[in-house]
Design a protein around this motif. Sequence first.
Motif, PDB file in Angstrom:
ATOM      1  N   ALA A 161      52.576-125.266  23.800  1.00  0.00           N
ATOM      2  CA  ALA A 161      53.903-125.108  23.419  1.00  0.00           C
ATOM      3  C   ALA A 161      54.946-124.780  23.731  1.00  0.00           C
ATOM      4  O   ALA A 161      54.564-124.125  24.165  1.00  0.00           O
ATOM      5  CB  ALA A 161      53.707-125.629  21.802  1.00  0.00           C
ATOM      6  N   HIS A 215      55.785-121.813  32.642  1.00  0.00           N
ATOM      7  CA  HIS A 215      56.415-122.626  31.758  1.00  0.00           C
ATOM      8  C   HIS A 215      58.638-122.129  31.543  1.00  0.00           C
ATOM      9  O   HIS A 215      58.744-122.823  31.321  1.00  0.00           O
ATOM     10  CB  HIS A 215      55.999-122.110  30.481  1.00  0.00           C
ATOM     11  N   GLN A 258      54.759-133.587  33.024  1.00  0.00           N
ATOM     12  CA  GLN A 258      54.567-133.573  31.701  1.00  0.00           C
ATOM     13  C   GLN A 258      55.061-134.849  30.565  1.00  0.00           C
ATOM     14  O   GLN A 258      55.004-135.058  29.928  1.00  0.00           O
ATOM     15  CB  GLN A 258      53.184-132.703  30.898  1.00  0.00           C
ATOM     16  N   TYR A 259      56.298-133.349  31.024  1.00  0.00           N
ATOM     17  CA  TYR A 259      57.888-133.708  30.660  1.00  0.00           C
ATOM     18  C   TYR A 259      58.774-134.634  31.022  1.00  0.00           C
ATOM     19  O   TYR A 259      60.035-134.658  30.960  1.00  0.00           O
ATOM     20  CB  TYR A 259      58.628-132.271  30.496  1.00  0.00           C
ATOM     21  N   ARG A 288      55.012-133.237  19.252  1.00  0.00           N
ATOM     22  CA  ARG A 288      56.474-131.954  19.832  1.00  0.00           C
ATOM     23  C   ARG A 288      55.799-132.054  21.112  1.00  0.00           C
ATOM     24  O   ARG A 288      57.633-131.657  21.019  1.00  0.00           O
ATOM     25  CB  ARG A 288      55.300-131.525  18.810  1.00  0.00           C
ATOM     26  N   GLN A 289      55.257-132.218  22.386  1.00  0.00           N
ATOM     27  CA  GLN A 289      55.574-131.951  23.780  1.00  0.00           C
ATOM     28  C   GLN A 289      56.559-133.889  23.863  1.00  0.00           C
ATOM     29  O   GLN A 289      57.467-133.187  24.833  1.00  0.00           O
ATOM     30  CB  GLN A 289      54.716-131.969  24.359  1.00  0.00           C
ATOM     31  N   ASN A 290      56.057-134.610  23.029  1.00  0.00           N
ATOM     32  CA  ASN A 290      57.143-135.310  24.208  1.00  0.00           C
ATOM     33  C   ASN A 290      58.455-135.881  23.208  1.00  0.00           C
ATOM     34  O   ASN A 290      59.391-136.165  24.216  1.00  0.00           O
ATOM     35  CB  ASN A 290      56.356-137.408  22.920  1.00  0.00           C
ATOM     36  N   ASN A 347      49.880-135.728  25.647  1.00  0.00           N
ATOM     37  CA  ASN A 347      50.695-135.357  24.944  1.00  0.00           C
ATOM     38  C   ASN A 347      50.859-135.029  23.188  1.00  0.00           C
ATOM     39  O   ASN A 347      50.184-136.086  23.101  1.00  0.00           O
ATOM     40  CB  ASN A 347      52.234-135.256  25.229  1.00  0.00           C
ATOM     41  N   ASN A 352      59.987-132.809  23.642  1.00  0.00           N
ATOM     42  CA  ASN A 352      60.642-131.812  24.664  1.00  0.00           C
ATOM     43  C   ASN A 352      60.606-132.568  26.301  1.00  0.00           C
ATOM     44  O   ASN A 352      61.115-131.862  26.866  1.00  0.00           O
ATOM     45  CB  ASN A 352      59.341-130.820  24.950  1.00  0.00           C
ATOM     46  N   CYS A 353      60.398-133.490  25.801  1.00  0.00           N
ATOM     47  CA  CYS A 353      60.256-134.794  27.622  1.00  0.00           C
ATOM     48  C   CYS A 353      62.075-135.058  27.985  1.00  0.00           C
ATOM     49  O   CYS A 353      62.998-134.899  27.127  1.00  0.00           O
ATOM     50  CB  CYS A 353      59.945-136.346  27.145  1.00  0.00           C
ATOM     51  N   CYS A 402      53.763-129.279  34.616  1.00  0.00           N
ATOM     52  CA  CYS A 402      55.142-129.667  33.419  1.00  0.00           C
ATOM     53  C   CYS A 402      55.877-130.399  33.719  1.00  0.00           C
ATOM     54  O   CYS A 402      56.575-130.966  33.092  1.00  0.00           O
ATOM     55  CB  CYS A 402      56.027-128.574  33.485  1.00  0.00           C
TER      56      CYS A 402
END
Length: 1704
Positions: free
Chosen positions: A1686, A1360, A1419-1420, A1433-1435, A1430, A1437-1438, A1416
């Motif tokens: 997150a 991460h 995912q991003y 908030r995770q979207n 996702n 951070n893409c 990761c």
Amino acid sequence: MALAELYTQYNRVWIPDNEEVWQSAEITKNYKAGDRFLHMQLEDGTELNYPVDPAALPPLRNPDILVGENDLTALSYLHEPAVLHNLKVRFVESKLIYTYSGIILVAINPYKQLPIYGDAIIHAYSGQNMGDMDPHIFAVAEEAYKQMARNNKNQSIIVSGESGAGKTVSARYTMRYFATVSKSSSNAHVEDKVLASNPITEAVGNAKTTRNDNSSRFGKYTEISFDQCYQIIGANMRTYLLEKSRVVFQSENERNYHIFYQLCASAMQPEFKHLKLGSAEEFNYTRMGGSTVIEGVDDRANMVETQKTFALLGLKGDFQMDVFKMLAAILHLGNVGITAVGDDRSSISLEDKHLNIFCELLDLNCDKMAQWLCHRKIITTSETVIKPMTRTQAVNARDALAKKIYSHLFDFIVERINQALQFPGKQHTFIGVLDIYGFETFDVNSFEQFCINYANEKLQQQFNLHVFKLEQEEYMKEDIPWTLIDFYDNQPVIDLIEAKMGILELLDEECLLPHGRDENWLQKLYNNFVNKNALFEKPRMSNTSFIIQHFADKVEYKCEGFLEKNRDTVHEVLIEILKESKFHLCENFFQDNPVSVSPFSSTINIKSARPVLKSPNKQLRMTVGNKFRSSLSLLMVTLNATIPHYVRCIKPNDEKLPFEFDSKRVAQQLRACGVLETIRISAQSYPSRWTYIEFFSRYSILMTQQELSINDKKQICKIVLQRLIQDHNQYQFGRTKIFFRAGQVAYLEKLRSDKLRHACIMIQKSIRGWLQRKKFLRVKQAAITIQQYFRGQRTVRQAITARTLKQTWAAIIIQKYCRGYLVRRLCQLILVAAVTIQAYTRGFLARKKYRKMLEEHKAVILQKYARAWLARRRFQNIRRFVLNIQLSYRVQQLQKKIEEQSRENHGLLERLTNLASTHMSDVDMIQKLELDLEKLTAQKRIYEEKGKKYKEDSEQKILKLENLNKELQEQKETLEIKLQEKTEEMKEKMDDLTKQLFSDVQKEENQRMILEKNFQNQKQDYEKEIELLKGEIKTLKEEKTQLQHQIQQEIVIQDGLKMEVGQLTKQAQKIPELQKEIELLQTQKLDVEKQAQSQKRELREKMSEVAKQLLESYDVEDVRSRLSMEDLEHLNEDGELWFAYEGLKKATRVLESHFQSQKEIYEKEIEGLNLKVEHLSQDINHLQKLFREENDINDGIRLEVSRLTSENLVIPDLKQQVSELENQKLDLENRLQEQTVKLKEMSNRLHYELEGDRTQRRTNEAQNEIDIKEKERLKVTTQEIEGLSNGLMQDEIQDEVKSKIKQETTRLTVENMDLEEKLDMKDRIIKKLEDQIKTLTKTLEKNLKPRGVVVNMIPGLPAHILFMCVRYADYLNDADMLKSFMNVTIDGIKRVVKEHSEDFEMLSFWLSNTYYFLNCLKQYSGEEEFMKSNTPRQNKNCLKHFDLSEYRQILSDLAIRIYHQCIIVMENNIQPMIVPGMLEYESLQGISGLKPTGFRKRSSSIDDTDTYTMTSILQQLSYFYSTMCQNGLDSELLKQAVKQLFFLIGAITLNSLFLRKDMCSCRKGMQIRCNISYLEEWLKDKNLQNSNAKETLEPLSQAAWLLQVKKITDDDAKEICEHCTSLSTVQIVKILNSYTPIDDFEKRVTPSFVRKVQAMLNNREDVPQLMLDTKYLFQVTFPFTPSPHALEMIQVPSSFKLGFLTRV
């Protein structure tokens, strides 16, 4: 116990048989001492009274439990029939071709390809102790290799046997084993070369005989050399006694050497056409045996293989063609026609086709060859006689020449092979493989058989000495007294052959005589040895033979041809003709001192058993026998210096039928090869040897309870043996073993079987009694029941009357109707219930069918989308793969460009320093020029002042002259007359002077014009150059202004940011005050709410009190009781009660309104407070926005930093510009230097001209003062002043040009300095970023310990952190930063994995983090398929700017690589535990799955390592599982790893089971099944049932079931075929053939049952492979599992030491 006491009923013995050599029979009556007959029954049921001699009773048969042993010396009764029977059972029934006999490996030729020689078998035997696995040629090779590596001693493997027994194949397999297990790390492929020598030697030294299609016709000792790492570095080969006579003669159904037929089969090939060959039927030397083709052999394909092996050894085409030339010449020589001319002469035609081809190929003189093949030269002391030869003699001379040529060619090929296998340096150790002929005896035995048997006598003597040495070592190790054993010593036979005046010496002596004959030599043998040596005999019916008693058998030799074969001579004239050959190979063969063809021959010592002929002199020529004896003695010296290992190859039948056992032929070969002699020697000592543990576990049944109560098992064994065997000489107690004489183990087995038989009888007695009692009780109960019914029936009959019958009939009718009603009612109920059930069932089935159809429809849709997704994914993978390749290529190109740019930068810096130094020198020069210009300006000023003064003086003088002129005018008149004369004279003079002055002035003006033109031209050139420089300077100024503008903008932005940061800090300081106010307001709100609630409560209480008071003051009941109806009516007459009620209502309304008003006031106050709270929350939101803006500003700062870092990409362009500017600067400086030089020259020139003019003018002025008026002199001076002013104007222009050039150069230098400073700053920033990236990756990859990270931290934390750095680079939109970071990260992970390739914790840790990092990136990535789970908030951070699909592919490949390395480490750790834990360890105590047989392991093979159990395997698996779980490895990956480990466990266990016959028993199947259940419980405990690991154990589970199931009937065979679906046919048959009963009560699997199973399995299509591939790897898949964490919540621990990282 006496041996005669063992001849009791039910025991079995062996009796001689004419057909089978020995026949088994069972004793039917106990034998007593003195009986002359032994009553027995043959196996076919025939009763027989066999006459016996009490001193020589027939040999006893071993118990069935001992039959089929791996080692013959483990048999209790050691004798010939026991050995034959054991070999037959193993070979015919169990299909096992290898058996140990002490230190000998007996190998029986199966005449069939067996799947027991693959690489999997080699790896299975590698590292194993001899005796732990089934006998095999690989076990002998492994033992030799292990002893060499352990003791640093040289080893030898002696492979012997008669023709067709499989010697060559066995030797080839041993060499292949060494080449496989000792692979060298170099790329020289030495092992392949060593193996490639076999096909070549087989082609030139092997031939088809009546006994063997590939018979070696020579002996061979191959020395394989090893280095200190025990890897093959080379080899050397020695050959012995090539059968040269086969070149010119073959018996019926035999062939010549293979190479001739290969050459004839390839005759039509273009490269062989010049040899002028044809088919093999066309040549005498190849068609003599009448068999030119071997069935199933392609000679042409073998020729291609021979050429390939030649090339592999480095013997190229020229060498091969020379060899083929010699071979073709031999074939043509055999076809040379010799015709008889009378009885004593012969001739050869000069036009003979084959003679001409022979001479052409060898480049010989055809006439000489034709002459001397038919003539012979005899040289005496006085004369030389040429004697013609008969046709027979000429044919013999021709054949002798062919044999000689082939012999030399064979030695030459062996020599070149040795040169190809040579090695630099010194060998550390070696292993020799001796492939030599065994003892031979034919109907006609000649010189070859004599030499072969002589060699076998020497080898047998060496074998006997070695056996006794090993026995003595074993006895001394166990502290057992050593006693001498009588054995056959063959030294007398060896002396008879090789001693002084022995057979060989007499043969050599006869060969030296000119007229020596075979008959004379034989007569000498008769005279010297008949009746004098017991080992030499004369046949009764022959005078041309002699008999020698060898160790194996008597052999009769025919003396015909002994002398000729021993001489091996060729006529000297033919040798001289061959010496004159121009063919270099032929010429070299027959030189007196042959020169080796190879350039390396001078440094190599080839140990050939057949040295090249050195001299044609008969007295110095060595005979074949003498050569063979010397080479044999050298071989024995070599063998005695090594540790020998013996392989005896046996031919089971002469018809070459697979798995057919001819007892007569096998017994003959066993006697000949010394196996029976070894058995006899072993039987005289203590052949059976059991450890104390084995004896205790086997014979504990014979021990009493008192004996078992003793704790020391060794002491128990001693007590039991002393009680059971009274004769203490029949056994000996060693340190670790008990030694038994022959027959004692069988006696103990008899006692054990008797004890078990008695126990079985007791059990049977008890069970049968219980069954009979049970049957009796059941019969008794049945009799009582019958009696009861019978008696009841009788009483009923006695009591029957008419009335009772009517009543009974009526009762029956009533019962009928009643029962019918009840049955109908029950039927109706059942019908209703059935209909209901059917309705619900049909509805359920319909719904189920509908759901199934719906699911299938959905499944089709899902399949459609899944297949489309798979196709897209496959295309993306291919595209990524292509992009990865492109990326790697571009990365390499960019790295090269970066390196070149860095080199150019260093060069530019050096050039800048040089330019700076040159610039300083130029500045000094310019300063000097400026000083000169200042001096010139000062002189100019002085001249101007002088001119002014001179002008003023001239004006004053003019005024004075005017005054004088006025005064003189008066005197003029008087003096005119006088002056006229003078004036005329003066005029003439003046004319002359003026002419001269005008001419001088014109010259000066012309020169001045020329100088002005030149100066203007130079000025124009300078102006053009200055304009160019100004243009370049403008461009540089514009770039500089842009850079300054950007820097100013950055400064402004930074100032603005600082201002905003200050405001934010001020606002941040206000936040706590606002928070305090909010808290106060909230507390006030709470207080107000509390007050309102309290007031509400008070009002309610007041209302309740008023109501209570009213109710208490007015008692309604009392009032009603006191008031009558009249009173009530009176009261209500005027409506008073109504008014009172209305008044109460109004009062309550007033109270309610008051309460409502107060409530509204409170609500308004609450709303106001809420508004204040909302306002405060808005302020807080505003502050949060400000903080976000601050974050955005910080992000902008970071973007600016990233932009500055991205400007580093512009650095190469800037450096190029700087280099261009430097080049321009150099050009300008060069031009400046040239112009300064020119200006200096011009100034010097002008200076000199001015000085010359001044001197001339001064002289003119002096003359004019004398001759002219002062007016004219003033004109001249004014002209002079004007010329000076023009010169000064030119100097001023030059000064301006110089000053401008100087200013431009200084400005350019300043700008260059600024650019250099900026470049240095950017380089520092880049280096700082690179250092930070390196420290980050180094900290995450090297300094992290898995145990320290996984505790109290989220899984995949380093991954991460790495991804957050990737996201930061994406946020900055910095491609170079991202690229460098990803490359450094991937390289770092690879480096860590390489450095910790054996550390499982580190590997699993980085496998987990690589997997998380990959997830990761997915995912991003911004791709929809990875963003489904996702959070919003995770979207956010893409990644926004970069597509990292190529890096994802690289990381995926890296993860697969780490996973495979983890699997390798786990397999290496668990592999030593598998066989001891799964196969050897007995999990079920009390059920022994092993049969201790007293096998005598070699002392070097005893392994003292710790034993592993099933618990060890489970603990190791748990360690792997816990480590992977702690490191956060995904569950799917963990399941795949466990599945791979379980496959390895099953495969290794099953492979070992195939190779260990002693493990194939019913009890061992139970133990294996128990161990499998432990593994299944472990899977269940770890919740890994759905990992498919259990299915990988299915073959092993079915093998265990196969060992346990009954194997007798056809139904059993059918059940086996149906159940064993995971086992191949070869594996099932192998287990059935290897099945070994542990007790006498178990039965072996009959060959007929095995054939039934095999016939049923013929239709099955499976791979005919015995061993499972333990190296097989299942395909690994990495599932995508999004991270739930997150990114903004992840904290970097301080223990990581990443202080330079800050959260954005």
